[in-house]
Each structure stands twice: as structure tokens, then as C-alpha cells.
Design a protein around this motif. Structure first.
Motif, mmCIF file in Angstrom:
data_model
loop_
_atom_site.group_PDB
_atom_site.id
_atom_site.type_symbol
_atom_site.label_atom_id
_atom_site.label_comp_id
_atom_site.label_asym_id
_atom_site.label_seq_id
_atom_site.Cartn_x
_atom_site.Cartn_y
_atom_site.Cartn_z
ATOM 1 N N PRO A 267 20.562 -4.453 74.508
ATOM 2 C CA PRO A 267 20.460 -3.111 73.916
ATOM 3 C C PRO A 267 20.208 -1.989 74.917
ATOM 4 O O PRO A 267 20.540 -0.842 74.643
ATOM 5 C CB PRO A 267 19.270 -3.240 72.943
ATOM 6 N N LYS A 268 19.637 -2.286 76.067
ATOM 7 C CA LYS A 268 19.356 -1.201 77.021
ATOM 8 C C LYS A 268 20.515 -0.938 77.980
ATOM 9 O O LYS A 268 20.473 -0.002 78.772
ATOM 10 C CB LYS A 268 18.101 -1.550 77.842
ATOM 11 N N VAL A 269 21.515 -1.802 77.922
ATOM 12 C CA VAL A 269 22.632 -1.673 78.865
ATOM 13 C C VAL A 269 23.768 -0.892 78.215
ATOM 14 O O VAL A 269 24.100 -1.121 77.045
ATOM 15 C CB VAL A 269 23.109 -3.076 79.323
ATOM 16 N N GLY A 270 24.329 0.039 78.968
ATOM 17 C CA GLY A 270 25.468 0.810 78.487
ATOM 18 C C GLY A 270 26.765 0.087 78.805
ATOM 19 O O GLY A 270 26.983 -1.045 78.386
ATOM 20 N N LYS A 271 27.584 0.719 79.637
ATOM 21 C CA LYS A 271 28.887 0.126 79.936
ATOM 22 C C LYS A 271 28.745 -0.985 80.979
ATOM 23 O O LYS A 271 27.989 -0.849 81.946
ATOM 24 C CB LYS A 271 29.797 1.232 80.470
ATOM 25 N N VAL A 272 29.453 -2.071 80.746
ATOM 26 C CA VAL A 272 29.482 -3.167 81.731
ATOM 27 C C VAL A 272 30.899 -3.255 82.279
ATOM 28 O O VAL A 272 31.863 -3.257 81.515
ATOM 29 C CB VAL A 272 29.087 -4.516 81.079
ATOM 30 N N TYR A 273 31.003 -3.275 83.602
ATOM 31 C CA TYR A 273 32.315 -3.326 84.257
ATOM 32 C C TYR A 273 32.546 -4.735 84.770
ATOM 33 O O TYR A 273 31.845 -5.209 85.685
ATOM 34 C CB TYR A 273 32.372 -2.324 85.411
ATOM 35 N N MET A 302 21.983 2.517 79.134
ATOM 36 C CA MET A 302 22.357 3.203 77.915
ATOM 37 C C MET A 302 22.158 4.701 78.096
ATOM 38 O O MET A 302 22.982 5.506 77.738
ATOM 39 C CB MET A 302 21.474 2.685 76.783
ATOM 40 N N LYS A 303 21.023 5.061 78.665
ATOM 41 C CA LYS A 303 20.758 6.477 78.880
ATOM 42 C C LYS A 303 20.867 6.737 80.379
ATOM 43 O O LYS A 303 20.535 5.898 81.193
ATOM 44 C CB LYS A 303 19.344 6.820 78.399
ATOM 45 N N ASP A 304 21.334 7.923 80.696
ATOM 46 C CA ASP A 304 21.587 8.277 82.078
ATOM 47 C C ASP A 304 20.272 8.629 82.793
ATOM 48 O O ASP A 304 20.030 9.779 83.112
ATOM 49 C CB ASP A 304 22.545 9.476 82.068
ATOM 50 N N GLU A 305 19.430 7.633 82.986
ATOM 51 C CA GLU A 305 18.125 7.925 83.588
ATOM 52 C C GLU A 305 17.959 7.173 84.896
ATOM 53 O O GLU A 305 17.792 5.954 84.914
ATOM 54 C CB GLU A 305 17.009 7.559 82.603
ATOM 55 N N ILE A 306 17.949 7.953 85.956
ATOM 56 C CA ILE A 306 17.954 7.329 87.270
ATOM 57 C C ILE A 306 16.647 6.597 87.573
ATOM 58 O O ILE A 306 16.648 5.543 88.216
ATOM 59 C CB ILE A 306 18.313 8.370 88.362
ATOM 60 N N LEU A 353 31.584 6.413 88.943
ATOM 61 C CA LEU A 353 30.435 5.910 89.702
ATOM 62 C C LEU A 353 29.261 6.891 89.526
ATOM 63 O O LEU A 353 29.088 7.824 90.298
ATOM 64 C CB LEU A 353 30.831 5.752 91.181
ATOM 65 N N THR A 354 28.482 6.625 88.477
ATOM 66 C CA THR A 354 27.363 7.518 88.150
ATOM 67 C C THR A 354 26.156 7.211 89.037
ATOM 68 O O THR A 354 26.126 6.207 89.743
ATOM 69 C CB THR A 354 26.926 7.295 86.691
ATOM 70 N N GLN A 372 17.304 -14.768 83.214
ATOM 71 C CA GLN A 372 15.896 -14.486 82.921
ATOM 72 C C GLN A 372 15.370 -13.373 83.826
ATOM 73 O O GLN A 372 14.631 -12.495 83.387
ATOM 74 C CB GLN A 372 15.088 -15.761 83.157
ATOM 75 N N ASP A 373 15.807 -13.392 85.073
ATOM 76 C CA ASP A 373 15.383 -12.384 86.044
ATOM 77 C C ASP A 373 15.829 -10.992 85.588
ATOM 78 O O ASP A 373 15.039 -10.035 85.583
ATOM 79 C CB ASP A 373 16.003 -12.738 87.410
ATOM 80 N N LEU A 374 17.075 -10.874 85.176
ATOM 81 C CA LEU A 374 17.590 -9.577 84.715
ATOM 82 C C LEU A 374 16.925 -9.159 83.411
ATOM 83 O O LEU A 374 16.605 -7.985 83.207
ATOM 84 C CB LEU A 374 19.115 -9.650 84.525
ATOM 85 N N ASP A 375 16.694 -10.138 82.545
ATOM 86 C CA ASP A 375 16.055 -9.868 81.263
ATOM 87 C C ASP A 375 14.664 -9.269 81.480
ATOM 88 O O ASP A 375 14.289 -8.271 80.862
ATOM 89 C CB ASP A 375 15.966 -11.188 80.476
ATOM 90 N N ARG A 376 13.926 -9.860 82.390
ATOM 91 C CA ARG A 376 12.571 -9.369 82.693
ATOM 92 C C ARG A 376 12.620 -7.965 83.291
ATOM 93 O O ARG A 376 11.839 -7.093 82.933
ATOM 94 C CB ARG A 376 11.884 -10.300 83.696
ATOM 95 N N ALA A 377 13.547 -7.764 84.224
ATOM 96 C CA ALA A 377 13.652 -6.449 84.866
ATOM 97 C C ALA A 377 14.032 -5.379 83.843
ATOM 98 O O ALA A 377 13.491 -4.263 83.866
ATOM 99 C CB ALA A 377 14.667 -6.488 86.003
ATOM 100 N N LEU A 378 14.930 -5.723 82.919
ATOM 101 C CA LEU A 378 15.325 -4.747 81.891
ATOM 102 C C LEU A 378 14.174 -4.469 80.936
ATOM 103 O O LEU A 378 14.046 -3.360 80.411
ATOM 104 C CB LEU A 378 16.546 -5.274 81.121
ATOM 105 N N ALA A 379 13.319 -5.472 80.728
ATOM 106 C CA ALA A 379 12.175 -5.294 79.838
ATOM 107 C C ALA A 379 11.140 -4.358 80.463
ATOM 108 O O ALA A 379 10.293 -3.794 79.774
ATOM 109 C CB ALA A 379 11.543 -6.645 79.523
ATOM 110 N N SER A 380 11.221 -4.152 81.772
ATOM 111 C CA SER A 380 10.215 -3.330 82.460
ATOM 112 C C SER A 380 10.483 -1.831 82.267
ATOM 113 O O SER A 380 9.701 -1.002 82.721
ATOM 114 C CB SER A 380 10.165 -3.679 83.955
ATOM 115 N N VAL A 381 11.591 -1.473 81.625
ATOM 116 C CA VAL A 381 11.832 -0.030 81.399
ATOM 117 C C VAL A 381 11.841 0.305 79.895
ATOM 118 O O VAL A 381 12.079 -0.554 79.070
ATOM 119 C CB VAL A 381 13.157 0.471 82.028
#
Ligand code: PLP
Length: 381
Positions: A267-273, A302-306, A353-354, A372-381
Motif C-alpha cells: 500500500p505504501k508503494v506507488g509505481k513499480v518499474y 505513493m506520495k512524493d515525499e523525499i 526519474l523523480t 522481509q527486509d523491504l517490508d520492515r523498511a517500508l513499515a518505518s515510514v
């Protein structure tokens, strides 16, 4: 010979002097001559080195070329190809190529009269329309970096052939295991062997492979005259890396496919290339010209937040935040500030390339750990 046999045997064999099964590192700068000009084919190591020659034979076989020439880096390999052109010649290139390649064309070769132009090459007709009578070379990179666009190598080569224009393909991202551009009509393949060919992130190296003996002759001349040659130990490391190329790339591709799916459903990921998705605009071309879809995946939030992008990149454990790609270990990177910082922001944004784009080089670790590593990192935001 099939690919998995080639990586281990093509151009290689036990050392005739000693029987050494692995190609020795010939750490020498010069070779004894019997009488002036009478020697065993080796005079001075800028010109020839047996470790390098073994690697060159192997690389030529992997890309189905006739000749390979090795360099001290991917960019010095590219530099040699640029020197095949003359002042005033136009080179047409894809508009989302590797930042260092863009920098070399614009800030080095343009100064000496080369005319680089960058266009979107995803539609072959666009290439046909952009060619002028000054165009002498097309420079392709596919999959592109970091947007993972796919260019139709064969369709573009067919257009170029009609007009007698050389086609060079930077095959770094695919590696010859996934795609062999010479078979599709290109005359030149360029590699940053630093990446998948070496495969262990421990050496900088480059290569040019061709199936045109006249081009090879000019390249040998340039290699000797310019001198950006790799050391024998570096050639040995690339040879060693290549022996597992098919195994590593296969595993990276499998891992990348699962990770791309995981990201697509997050849910937190926008476009995947990722060219393996059916909805990727050139998925059919990728299917046709590549064995699998590669080990690279890029995504936006999902949101353009650097800030969030930075938090994610700083919170992975197995994905190391670093430049480069193609090693056994997974890497995470921020193209806008890292690999593509040398491309002006407006140019970057035009290609999608945003500032929040994140690029993954998926390694050969266990899939569950990486996800799992990516899942955890995404959960941190
Ligand atoms: C890294 C890279 C290069 C440059 O290669 P070096 O070995 O770093 O000089 C060129 N093209 C692509 C696609 C790359 O990823």
C-alpha cells in the motif's frame, strides 16, 4: 556450446606451461624476446597480456562476437567506442541512459566535436524519425537505467542497417546471459564488467565486443594508443566472476520477480518499474529479446515525499545503500542523488526519474529475507 558451458570453457584451457587449470595472473609488464622482434606473441603488457587475452576470448564467445577488447572500466570501454567517430558525427542515444555515459558524451566528447542527441527510443519509429545524414552511431542501453524501459534492439538495428549506421548496445544491465545484441543486428556491445560479469563488487572493469574485424582492429589500435588497459589481476577476477554468471543472474532474476510483485501489492508503494510485468509498455519486446527480465527493480512511493524515501533507504539491513549493481549482494540506491546526479533535474524528471525514485539491484540472497527486509523498511515510514 551452450551458455553455461561457455562461461566455464570458452577460450579457456589449462595453462600449456604448467597445467594450471585456472588461467594464471601474468603479472608482468614485458616479455623476453629471442632476438629483436622474435617473440611468442607478447611484447609489452599494454599491448597484450595472456590473462587479458583469455578473458577477451571468453567474452567474445559469450556475446557471440568475434573479438573482445578489455578496459580498465566500463567508461573507458565506452570512450574507445566514442573514438571510432569523428568530429561533426552525430550519435543518437536513449534519453535515460546511465548518468556517467551521459556525462562522458556531453562533457567530454561534445567538447571535441561529437554531436550527442538524446531521444526516447522506446518506439523504433521515433529513432527512424530522429536520424539525420550526420548520424553515424546509435547508442542503446536496455533495460534502461533506472527506469527499466526496454528498447527493441532488433527493430532499431533494422532501421540503422538500412542507413548504414553503427549500433552500439550497453549490455551491462542484461549481461550476455539474458541478451546478446550482436545476434539482433548490433555491431558493438559495451559492458561495465564491474557489474554482473564481475558479479562480486570487487573490481572495476570494462569491455567492448564486436563481430566486425575492421572495428576490432581500430579498437585494438586505440587500446594500445590510449592505454586504458585493465591489470591482469582484475582480468582474473572478471574471469572468475563469469564462471557463475548464469547461476547468479538466474537467481537474481527470480528474486527480482518476487520482489516486484511484493512491491506492486504494497500500500505504501506507488509505481513499480519492472519489465516482467505484463502491463510494462514493452513487456512483449523484453520477452522476445531477453531470457528473463533482469535483477533490477525501481519504484516510487505513493506520495512524493523525499524524506520517506530517505528513511526507507537508510533502514534496510540486507539491501546496502550504495551505488553500483549486479553483485551477489542486494543494493538499494537513490538515482537522483547517486548514479544520475550528473543529469540535470529537468532532464531527469522528463524520463520519470523523480526525486523519490528508489532503485534495487537484487542479489542472490534468500528471497524471504530480502522481502522481509523491504517490508520492515517500508513499515518505518
Ligand atoms: C556502471 C555503468 C557504466 C560505467 O561503468 P564503470 O565500470 O563504472 O566505468 C556504464 N553503463 C552502465 C549501464 C553502468 O551501469
Amino acid at each position: 556450446m551452450k551458455f553455461g558451458t561457455k562461461v566455464i570453457h570458452a577460450g579457456l584451457g589449462p595453462d600449456p606451461q604448467t597445467g594450471a587449470v585456472m588461467t594464471p595472473i601474468y603479472q608482468t609488464s614485458t616479455y623476453a624476446q629471442e632476438s629483436p622482434g622474435k617473440h611468442k606473441g607478447y611484447e609489452y603488457a599494454r599491448t597484450q597480456n595472456p590473462t587479458r587475452s583469455a578473458l577477451e576470448k571468453n567474452l567474445a564467445a559469450l556475446e557471440n562476437g568475434t573479438h573482445a577488447i578489455c578496459y580498465s572500466s566500463g567508461l573507458s570501454a565506452m570512450d574507445a567506442v566514442m573514438r571510432l567517430l569523428e568530429p561533426g558525427d552525430e550519435i543518437l542515444s536513449t534519453n535515460d541512459l546511465y548518468g556517467g555515459s551521459y556525462r562522458q558524451m556531453v562533457r567530454v566528447h561534445q567538447v571535441y566535436g561529437l554531436k550527442p542527441r538524446f531521444i526516447d527510443m522506446q518506439k523504433p519509429e521515433a529513432v527512424a524519425n530522429a536520424i539525420t545524414d550526420k548520424t553515424k552511431m546509435l547508442w542503446l542501453e536496455t533495460p534502461t537505467n533506472p527506469m527499466l524501459n526496454i528498447l527493441d534492439i532488433k527493430a532499431i538495428c533494422d532501421i540503422a542497417k538500412e542507413k548504414n549506421i553503427l549500433v552500439a548496445v550497453d549490455n551491462t544491465f542484461a549481461s550476455p546471459y539474458l541478451q546478446t545484441p550482436l545476434d539482433l543486428g548490433a555491431q558493438i556491445v559495451v559492458h561495465s564488467a564491474t557489474k554482473y560479469l564481475g558479479g562480486h563488487s570487487d573490481v572495476i572493469h570494462g569491455a567492448v565486443i564486436t563481430n566486425q574485424p575492421e572495428l576490432a582492429e581500430q579498437l585494438y589500435f586505440l587500446q594500445n594508443a590510449v592505454g586504458a588497459v585493465p591489470g591482469p589481476q582484475d582480468c582474473f577476477l572478471i574471469l572468475r566472476g563469469i564462471k557463475t554468471l548464469h547461476l547468479r543472474v538466474e537467481r537474481s532474476c527470480q528474486n527480482a520477480a518476487s520482489i516486484a510483485d511484493f512491491l506492486k501489492n504494497h500500500p505504501k508503494v506507488g509505481k513499480v518499474y519492472y519489465p516482467g510485468f505484463e502491463e510494462h509498455p514493452n513487456h512483449e519486446v523484453a520477452k522476445r529479446q531477453m531470457r528473463h527480465f533482469g535483477g533490477m527493480v525501481s519504484f516510487d512511493l505513493m506520495k512524493d515525499e523525499i524524506d520517506k524515501a530517505y528513511t526507507i533507504m537508510s533502514n534496510t539491513h540486507y539491501f546496502t545503500l550504495a551505488e553500483s549493481l549486479g553483485g551477489v549482494e542486494s543494493l538499494i540506491g537513490h538515482p537522483a542523488s547517486m548514479t544520475h546526479a550528473s543529469i540535470p533535474r529537468e532532464e531527469r524528471l522528463k524520463t520519470g526519474l523523480t526525486d523519490t525514485l528508489i532503485r534495487l539491484s537484487v542479489g542472490v540472497e534468500d528471497q524471504e529475507d530480502l522481502i522481509q527486509d523491504l517490508d520492515r523498511a517500508l513499515a518505518s515510514v
